[in-house]
Design a protein around this motif. Sequence first.
Motif, mmCIF file in Angstrom:
data_model
loop_
_atom_site.group_PDB
_atom_site.id
_atom_site.type_symbol
_atom_site.label_atom_id
_atom_site.label_comp_id
_atom_site.label_asym_id
_atom_site.label_seq_id
_atom_site.Cartn_x
_atom_site.Cartn_y
_atom_site.Cartn_z
ATOM 1 N N ILE A 87 0.713 -1.046 -0.044
ATOM 2 C CA ILE A 87 0.048 -0.018 -0.096
ATOM 3 C C ILE A 87 0.830 1.310 -0.228
ATOM 4 O O ILE A 87 0.694 2.410 -0.583
ATOM 5 N N LYS A 88 1.989 1.208 0.854
ATOM 6 C CA LYS A 88 2.860 2.422 0.960
ATOM 7 C C LYS A 88 3.399 2.824 -0.428
ATOM 8 O O LYS A 88 3.417 3.905 -0.875
ATOM 9 N N TRP A 89 4.037 1.666 -1.095
ATOM 10 C CA TRP A 89 4.621 1.795 -2.303
ATOM 11 C C TRP A 89 3.809 2.024 -3.687
ATOM 12 O O TRP A 89 3.893 2.723 -4.699
ATOM 13 N N LEU A 90 2.273 1.729 -3.447
ATOM 14 C CA LEU A 90 1.283 2.126 -4.519
ATOM 15 C C LEU A 90 1.087 3.331 -4.084
ATOM 16 O O LEU A 90 0.703 4.262 -5.351
ATOM 17 N N ILE A 91 1.039 4.144 -3.087
ATOM 18 C CA ILE A 91 0.464 5.532 -2.873
ATOM 19 C C ILE A 91 1.748 6.444 -3.167
ATOM 20 O O ILE A 91 1.403 7.521 -3.889
ATOM 21 N N ASN A 92 2.827 6.095 -2.853
ATOM 22 C CA ASN A 92 3.827 6.948 -3.088
ATOM 23 C C ASN A 92 5.101 6.174 -3.393
ATOM 24 O O ASN A 92 5.867 5.743 -2.595
ATOM 25 N N PRO A 93 5.119 5.698 -4.927
ATOM 26 C CA PRO A 93 6.320 5.166 -5.101
ATOM 27 C C PRO A 93 7.622 5.635 -5.105
ATOM 28 O O PRO A 93 8.733 4.819 -4.954
ATOM 29 N N GLY A 94 8.003 6.841 -4.880
ATOM 30 C CA GLY A 94 9.286 7.589 -4.679
ATOM 31 C C GLY A 94 10.305 7.585 -5.888
ATOM 32 O O GLY A 94 11.370 7.801 -5.550
#
Length: 89
Positions: A67-74
């Motif tokens: 979920i973290k990397w879907l929201i904010n891939p970076g």
Amino acid sequence: MKIKVFIATTISMCFFIISAFGCPACEKQQPKLFQGLTHGGGPDGFTDYIIIGITVLIVIITLFFSIKWLINPGEKRQNHIKQFILNID
């Protein structure tokens, strides 16, 4: 067409949800913590609870990072492949 697929999916999910819960015979074989959740016998010993705990921890960590990397891939570098594809002009 879409409504038929929706109805078929809904009915299938209802049968899946109903069959996922344990029957009365299986509830008697399971420990108090897991009664009614699944079919069959529950954990037999302490090592089974350790395995279940580790598995739950891995699933929670995986879900968190997904979920973290879907929201904010970076990926903000200008030479990242995503920037190359977005700026194809």
